[in-house]
Design an enzyme around this catalytic site. Structure first.
Site, short mmCIF file in Angstrom:
data_model
loop_
_atom_site.label_atom_id
_atom_site.label_comp_id
_atom_site.label_asym_id
_atom_site.label_seq_id
_atom_site.Cartn_x
_atom_site.Cartn_y
_atom_site.Cartn_z
CD GLN A 141 5.00 -15.13 9.66
OE1 GLN A 141 5.07 -15.79 8.62
NE2 GLN A 141 4.07 -15.35 10.58
CG MET A 182 -1.92 -1.17 1.16
SD MET A 182 -3.41 -0.90 2.11
CE MET A 182 -2.76 -0.67 3.73
CG HIS A 231 6.96 -1.98 2.13
ND1 HIS A 231 6.82 -0.84 2.87
CD2 HIS A 231 5.74 -2.59 2.14
CE1 HIS A 231 5.57 -0.74 3.32
NE2 HIS A 231 4.89 -1.79 2.90
P1 AMP Z 1 1.43 -2.93 3.48
O1 AMP Z 1 2.04 -1.90 2.57
O2 AMP Z 1 1.42 -2.54 4.92
O3 AMP Z 1 0.11 -3.45 2.97
O4 AMP Z 1 2.41 -4.16 3.42
C1 AMP Z 1 2.79 -4.75 2.21
C2 AMP Z 1 3.56 -6.01 2.48
O5 AMP Z 1 4.72 -5.69 3.25
C3 AMP Z 1 2.77 -7.04 3.28
O6 AMP Z 1 3.04 -8.33 2.77
C4 AMP Z 1 3.33 -6.87 4.67
O7 AMP Z 1 3.24 -8.04 5.47
C5 AMP Z 1 4.78 -6.53 4.39
N1 AMP Z 1 5.38 -5.84 5.51
C6 AMP Z 1 4.96 -4.69 6.07
N2 AMP Z 1 5.72 -4.39 7.15
C7 AMP Z 1 6.64 -5.38 7.26
C8 AMP Z 1 7.70 -5.66 8.18
N3 AMP Z 1 7.98 -4.86 9.20
N4 AMP Z 1 8.42 -6.79 7.99
C9 AMP Z 1 8.13 -7.63 6.96
N5 AMP Z 1 7.15 -7.41 6.07
C10 AMP Z 1 6.41 -6.31 6.22
#
Ligand code: AMP
Length: 279
Positions: free
Chosen positions: A145, A27, A34
């Site tokens: 994860q 997002m 990321h």
């Molecule tokens: P988001 O942009 O928050 O929807 O996250 C996009 C992807 O990044 C998802 O698969 C999340 O699980 C992963 N993600 C977000 N924060 C972390 C983190 N601190 N460690 C590992 N993966 C993450």
């Protein structure tokens, strides 16, 4: 080469090159978490595509859709630095020219924990993930994860609906103080951020216990202490679950479990988790 040319650019590449594609759905408001997903994607495929889309379907009416951080220029700069091959940043209109009639249901696993706190959230997640998979047709998709329930549900989505995409999972990336990185951390004041450290502290407390019951109790004790000290901190859940089903671990559980935690710090909802093994 970072192309910000929509899904057509990837299709054109695919018609020229016989290569594999890894998709990293996000997002935006990209951070080091990321970037670890991007690094994994680079290892497993010939081309890496990152999608940046704040998906309205996964936000409840009182949630932060409007104020969710958006900074496409900064995201594109990160993608360029990390040698991402394709970036998709579709508009709302491109993804949903009209309100979708047909959507994906996450089923029972989508109604517990995060799904109980955020009704419809996982239906929205799985619907947009399905659309992104059809638009980008990746060989692999990389998820974190950090969102353990989302990861488990995406794995079920792929097997239950035979989507033919390999799911790769990357461990949680944490800040130097232990807080799991999240785009929502930027909502936290300095004092709230200090309070939020109760989440990784609860995980540490659980890790030093031998049994599933003791581990869950230790995590809950740590969080209850923080609640007493900080009135703006409130715990939603801290529970040991079986990884694939998100069913609560029964007393005496042995095997791999996930300790899932959600808490509110002021107006910000934070989640964290850890995989724990009990022999
Ligand atoms: P988001 O942009 O928050 O929807 O996250 C996009 C992807 O990044 C998802 O698969 C999340 O699980 C992963 N993600 C977000 N924060 C972390 C983190 N601190 N460690 C590992 N993966 C993450």
């Amino acid at each position: 080469m970072t192309q910000h040319g929509g899904f057509a650019a990837l299709e054109a590449w695919r018609s020229r090159v016989e290569g594999t594609v890894a998709l990293v759905p996000t997002m935006g408001a990209l951070h080091e978490g990321h970037r670890q997903l991007i690094a994994r994607a680079k290892q497993v495929a010939d081309a890496v595509a990152v999608s940046v889309f704040v998906n309205p379907l996964q936000f409840g009416p009182d949630e932060d859709f409007d104020r969710y951080p958006r900074d496409l220029e900064a995201d594109l700069a990160i993608c360029r630095t990390d040698n991402v091959d394709f970036v998709f940043a579709p508009t709302l209109d491109e993804m949903y020219p009209r309100e979708p009639q047909v959507t994906v249901s996450a089923g029972r696993m989508g109604t517990v924990f995060e799904g109980a706190a955020r009704p419809g959230h996982f239906d929205g997640v799985l619907t947009v993930v399905t659309k992104l998979f059809h638009l980008a047709r990746p060989d692999t998709a990389v998820f974190g994860q950090k969102d353990a329930q989302q990861l488990a549900l995406v794995e079920r989505l792929v097997t239950d609906l035979d989507l033919g995409v390999r799911i790769d999972a990357v461990p949680i990336v944490r800040d130097h103080d232990g807080l799991a990185l999240s785009s929502r951390n930027r909502y936290l004041s300095a004092a709230e951020r200090a309070t939020a450290l109760a989440l990784p502290a609860a995980i540490d407390a659980a890790r030093s216990e031998q049994s599933a019951t003791e581990a869950q109790d230790a995590a809950r004790r740590t969080l209850a202490n923080a609640e007493r000290q900080h009135p703006e901190f409130s715990v939603d859940y801290a529970t040991l679950v079986e990884r694939a089903t998100f069913a609560e671990c029964p007393p005496g559980f042995r095997g791999d479990a996930v300790l899932v935690i959600a808490a509110r710090v002021g107006a910000t909802r934070l989640i964290d988790n850890a995989t724990l093994s009990f022999v």
